[in-house]
Design a protein around this motif. Structure first.
Motif, PDB file in Angstrom:
ATOM      1  N   GLU A 117     -14.210  17.662  -0.008  1.00 34.23           N
ATOM      2  CA  GLU A 117     -13.523  17.626   1.444  1.00 34.23           C
ATOM      3  C   GLU A 117     -13.536  16.618   2.034  1.00 34.23           C
ATOM      4  O   GLU A 117     -14.375  15.808   2.286  1.00 34.23           O
ATOM      5  N   GLY A 118     -11.940  15.775   2.597  1.00 42.14           N
ATOM      6  CA  GLY A 118     -12.432  14.728   3.727  1.00 42.14           C
ATOM      7  C   GLY A 118     -11.953  13.480   3.017  1.00 42.14           C
ATOM      8  O   GLY A 118     -11.932  12.716   3.538  1.00 42.14           O
ATOM      9  N   GLY A 119     -10.908  13.512   1.939  1.00 42.68           N
ATOM     10  CA  GLY A 119     -10.686  12.765   0.913  1.00 42.68           C
ATOM     11  C   GLY A 119     -11.224  12.281   0.290  1.00 42.68           C
ATOM     12  O   GLY A 119     -11.222  10.926  -0.448  1.00 42.68           O
ATOM     13  N   ARG A 120     -12.567  12.698  -0.289  1.00 40.66           N
ATOM     14  CA  ARG A 120     -13.593  12.025  -1.490  1.00 40.66           C
ATOM     15  C   ARG A 120     -13.076  12.417  -2.505  1.00 40.66           C
ATOM     16  O   ARG A 120     -13.204  13.297  -2.561  1.00 40.66           O
ATOM     17  N   VAL A 121     -13.259  11.282  -3.412  1.00 37.48           N
ATOM     18  CA  VAL A 121     -13.078  11.336  -4.738  1.00 37.48           C
ATOM     19  C   VAL A 121     -13.997  11.266  -5.992  1.00 37.48           C
ATOM     20  O   VAL A 121     -14.585  10.039  -5.605  1.00 37.48           O
TER      21      VAL A 121
ATOM     22  N   ASP B 281      -2.033  12.381  -2.341  1.00 35.57           N
ATOM     23  CA  ASP B 281      -1.737  11.540  -1.883  1.00 35.57           C
ATOM     24  C   ASP B 281      -1.927  10.123  -1.482  1.00 35.57           C
ATOM     25  O   ASP B 281      -2.188   8.869  -0.495  1.00 35.57           O
ATOM     26  N   PRO B 282      -2.923   9.378  -2.507  1.00 31.55           N
ATOM     27  CA  PRO B 282      -3.469   8.108  -2.028  1.00 31.55           C
ATOM     28  C   PRO B 282      -2.385   6.936  -2.037  1.00 31.55           C
ATOM     29  O   PRO B 282      -1.615   6.312  -2.280  1.00 31.55           O
ATOM     30  N   THR B 283      -2.914   5.964  -1.572  1.00 30.97           N
ATOM     31  CA  THR B 283      -2.518   4.602  -1.646  1.00 30.97           C
ATOM     32  C   THR B 283      -2.114   4.293  -2.903  1.00 30.97           C
ATOM     33  O   THR B 283      -2.870   4.613  -3.346  1.00 30.97           O
ATOM     34  N   VAL B 284      -1.094   3.102  -2.507  1.00 29.83           N
ATOM     35  CA  VAL B 284      -0.955   2.792  -4.463  1.00 29.83           C
ATOM     36  C   VAL B 284      -2.293   2.055  -4.285  1.00 29.83           C
ATOM     37  O   VAL B 284      -2.505   1.526  -5.708  1.00 29.83           O
ATOM     38  N   ASN B 285      -2.716   1.144  -3.581  1.00 31.57           N
ATOM     39  CA  ASN B 285      -3.885   0.176  -4.461  1.00 31.57           C
ATOM     40  C   ASN B 285      -4.783   1.542  -4.452  1.00 31.57           C
ATOM     41  O   ASN B 285      -5.497   0.729  -5.395  1.00 31.57           O
ATOM     42  N   GLN B 286      -5.189   2.128  -3.872  1.00 34.78           N
ATOM     43  CA  GLN B 286      -6.603   3.427  -4.006  1.00 34.78           C
ATOM     44  C   GLN B 286      -6.174   3.621  -5.318  1.00 34.78           C
ATOM     45  O   GLN B 286      -7.531   3.597  -6.299  1.00 34.78           O
ATOM     46  N   LEU B 287      -5.199   3.893  -5.599  1.00 36.13           N
ATOM     47  CA  LEU B 287      -4.715   4.812  -7.359  1.00 36.13           C
ATOM     48  C   LEU B 287      -4.973   4.003  -8.489  1.00 36.13           C
ATOM     49  O   LEU B 287      -5.421   3.557  -8.759  1.00 36.13           O
ATOM     50  N   ALA B 288      -3.933   2.399  -7.500  1.00 37.79           N
ATOM     51  CA  ALA B 288      -4.600   1.454  -9.215  1.00 37.79           C
ATOM     52  C   ALA B 288      -6.356   1.311  -9.193  1.00 37.79           C
ATOM     53  O   ALA B 288      -6.929   1.153 -10.177  1.00 37.79           O
ATOM     54  N   ASP B 289      -7.162   1.008  -8.047  1.00 32.10           N
ATOM     55  CA  ASP B 289      -8.701   1.329  -8.567  1.00 32.10           C
ATOM     56  C   ASP B 289      -9.250   2.111  -8.975  1.00 32.10           C
ATOM     57  O   ASP B 289     -10.140   1.361  -9.726  1.00 32.10           O
ATOM     58  N   ILE B 290      -8.655   3.300  -8.778  1.00 29.58           N
ATOM     59  CA  ILE B 290      -9.700   4.304  -9.653  1.00 29.58           C
ATOM     60  C   ILE B 290      -9.163   4.145 -10.570  1.00 29.58           C
ATOM     61  O   ILE B 290      -9.582   4.634 -11.618  1.00 29.58           O
ATOM     62  N   LYS B 291      -8.157   3.650 -11.247  1.00 26.31           N
ATOM     63  CA  LYS B 291      -7.135   3.796 -12.597  1.00 26.31           C
ATOM     64  C   LYS B 291      -7.925   3.289 -13.143  1.00 26.31           C
ATOM     65  O   LYS B 291      -8.674   3.321 -14.130  1.00 26.31           O
TER      66      LYS B 291
ATOM     67  N   LYS C 100     -14.979   7.367  -4.520  1.00 24.98           N
ATOM     68  CA  LYS C 100     -14.212   6.951  -3.767  1.00 24.98           C
ATOM     69  C   LYS C 100     -13.809   7.436  -2.719  1.00 24.98           C
ATOM     70  O   LYS C 100     -13.026   8.972  -2.744  1.00 24.98           O
ATOM     71  N   GLN C 101     -13.321   7.148  -1.455  1.00 24.85           N
ATOM     72  CA  GLN C 101     -13.179   7.516   0.014  1.00 24.85           C
ATOM     73  C   GLN C 101     -11.514   7.179   0.060  1.00 24.85           C
ATOM     74  O   GLN C 101     -11.070   5.958   0.345  1.00 24.85           O
ATOM     75  N   LEU C 102     -10.494   8.094  -0.025  1.00 20.53           N
ATOM     76  CA  LEU C 102      -9.406   7.763   0.165  1.00 20.53           C
ATOM     77  C   LEU C 102      -9.198   7.598   1.682  1.00 20.53           C
ATOM     78  O   LEU C 102      -9.474   8.593   2.668  1.00 20.53           O
ATOM     79  N   GLU C 103      -7.953   6.468   2.178  1.00 24.86           N
ATOM     80  CA  GLU C 103      -7.655   6.410   2.825  1.00 24.86           C
ATOM     81  C   GLU C 103      -6.809   7.223   3.574  1.00 24.86           C
ATOM     82  O   GLU C 103      -6.136   7.940   2.307  1.00 24.86           O
TER      83      GLU C 103
END
Lengths: 144, 98
Positions: free
Chosen positions: A73-77, A33-43, A138-141
């Motif tokens: 774990e901890g939401g890191r990608v 469930d990443p934020t829209v901005n984080q998903l856009a950055d990773i894409k 990247k660390q997800l919020e």
């Protein structure tokens, strides 16, 4: 750091697969469930790395692009994008903004600069004649 | 999949870009835009990004390539209405927009 989930995908270095790579990434990350901005950055970073494989790693032939997507774990990608192409003789030089060995009229030479700007960590290792491996993290919020 | 539609007014050609711009789709967009530039020879080319949902640095290459082409004929390129994520890319590349 313990891996919560992992997906390994490989595909031919055809430019039509740039959108496929982004789509597969988005589908895998939906569980976090990443934020829209984080998903856009990773894409965007993944699109740059995959495009580098297609344009630079296999300039005269089709080859295989391997993408490993890990949710830690901890939401890191962590994303590893690897090829078995021509390799990069001087990684430091290749990572300089505006440096490109592609058509300078149409390539901005910003691929690595974008990866570094949009991700928390970028590591590139390469062996001429053997291939290149790019690690993006990247660390997800966390959403409350 | 990216698309482009055009409108023109006077010596200005407006290209309305939409969809996802990457290395794959940029090749198609470049051909479409350059074909119109060659036939209409406008003084100003406006690239409208308001309906672009994704863009990597291939989009920057698309803009810079068209800007070089326009400047060769003493024309100019205007980049307008990029969404927030695309603004981030343009700012990294030092490309001005309105």
């Amino acid at each position: 750091m313990k891996t919560r989930n992992v997906a390994r995908i490989s595909f031919p270095s055809r430019s039509a697969n740039e959108a496929f790579a982004r789509g597969a990434l988005a589908a895998f990350l939906s569980q976090a469930d990443p934020t829209v901005n984080q998903l856009a950055d990773i894409k965007t970073a993944v699109s740059e790395a995959v495009t580098n494989c297609i344009v630079h790693a296999y300039p005269d032939r089709s080859g295989v692009v391997r993408m490993t997507l890990s949710l830690l774990e901890g939401g890191r990608v962590r994303i590893v994008i690897a090829d078995s192409g021509v390799g990069i003789p001087d990684v430091e030089k290749a990572m300089e903004p505006l440096y490109t060995t592609g058509n300078p009229d149409e390539r901005a030479g910003l691929g690595f600069a974008v990866m570094q700007s949009f991700m928390d960590r970028v590591k590139v290792t390469s062996q001429p004649g053997r291939g290149t491996r790019v690690i993006l993290e990247k660390q997800l919020e966390t959403r409350e | 999949m990216a698309k482009v539609t055009f409108s023109s007014a006077g010596d200005t050609l407006i290209a309305y870009l939409s969809g996802e711009i990457d290395h794959h789709s940029a090749q198609y967009l470049r051909d479409e835009i350059d074909s119109l530039l060659q036939s209409r020879m406008p003084q100003t080319l406006v690239l409208d990004f308001s309906a672009v949902s994704f863009m990597d640095s291939s989009g920057v290459g698309l803009i810079l390539g068209r800007a070089r082409r326009m400047q060769a004929g003493e024309g100019r390129v205007v980049v307008q209405q990029p969404p927030a994520q695309i603004q981030k890319m343009l700012e990294l590349a030092h490309v001005a927009y309105v």
